[in-house]
Design a protein around this motif. Structure first.
Motif: not given
Length: 280
Positions: A257-280
């Motif tokens: 039901x989920x794609x992944x679980x993210x620790x809140x301490x890494x949330x900002x960097x994880x979202x940034x990486x995901x956004x960069x992947x989606x841009x490409x």
């Protein structure tokens, strides 16, 4: 035994001059350890000894995500109406006003846009402290308008869910928000604008049954309770005991039901990486 006796007078602090420690200076973790609130804040409100994610609201999430805590809030002054004139233990408007006074919020969701690590992002975040994060007309309209902003500007949309479900005091008006937000997200999909759904503790009821589970990426924080009906209701309905960890983020990840679980301490960097992947 003179060393047990105080011979000099005036070396103790008078009672009227004694100062108590400020409220909220220390925090007790679920494992029983005491940490300074500042340390907890610097750790993204995650207890360092047991990784327990404390419940936080939109103010804290915006602070964690947006660069330099700079953002522009959308529809900041939107407030409630009372079309049903609902009365329970007290009139609905009185309950709303009491919650507004207690929390400093207009309703159970806030939306804003800004940058995270230089990337544009529109965020709508629910606040559990406002009537259990329940979804009423204001919450649904704020989500819809945040999606409209993302559509207009082609800005990726992040929904942070934390809710007990639909707001019973608005009855059918509350349930209509499920359809409205889902329809708006369909437009977002057609426009190929990314939608990321972050489920936090708890995400339940009509919120789970609508926009929370419709993300291009459905992600969650560790240990979050995610489900529609409560475990007791499900157990009584099916007449069987539920699996261990049922409705936890980890259980949902294991069952697809989920794609992944993210620790809140890494949330900002994880979202940034995901956004960069989606841009490409």
């Amino acid at each position: 035994m003179a060393w047990f006796k105080r011979k000099e007078k005036g070396i103790t602090t008078p009672t009227e001059e004694k100062k108590d420690s400020p409220n909220g200076l220390w925090h007790k973790t679920p494992s029983g350890k005491i940490i300074h609130v500042k340390e907890l804040q610097e750790n993204a409100y995650v207890c360092p000894d047991d990784n327990f994610h404390e419940r936080i609201g939109s103010t804290e999430y915006f602070e964690i995500l947006f660069d330099r805590n700079e953002y522009t809030e959308l529809d900041a002054n939107m407030s409630f109406a009372d079309p049903l004139e609902f009365v329970d233990s007290k009139p609905y408007p009185e309950r709303i006003k009491a919650s507004q006074k207690k929390t400093g919020l207009k309703d159970a969701a806030r939306s804003a846009y800004g940058k995270i690590n230089g990337k544009d992002l529109c965020v709508c975040c629910m606040d559990f402290n406002f009537i259990g994060g329940s979804m009423g007309s204001v919450v649904g309209e704020k989500i819809a308008r945040a999606i409209d902003y993302s559509l207009k500007t082609k800005t990726p949309f992040l929904m942070i869910s934390k809710s007990g479900g639909a707001r019973m005091m608005e009855a059918g008006f509350s349930l209509m928000q499920m359809a409205k937000t889902s329809a708006k997200l369909a437009l977002l999909e057609e426009a190929k604008v990314p939608y990321i759904s972050l489920m936090t503790d708890p995400t339940t009821g009509g919120v789970t049954a609508s926009f929370a589970m419709l993300g291009d990426f459905n992600i969650a924080e560790p240990g979050a309770l995610i489900g529609f009906a409560g475990p007791r209701v499900i157990r009584e309905t099916i007449g069987k005991d539920l699996p261990k960890g049922f409705q936890s983020a980890e259980f949902l990840l294991e069952h697809g039901f989920l794609d992944f679980i993210v620790n809140r301490r890494k949330l900002k960097d994880t979202l940034t990486t995901l956004l960069r992947l989606l841009e490409n």
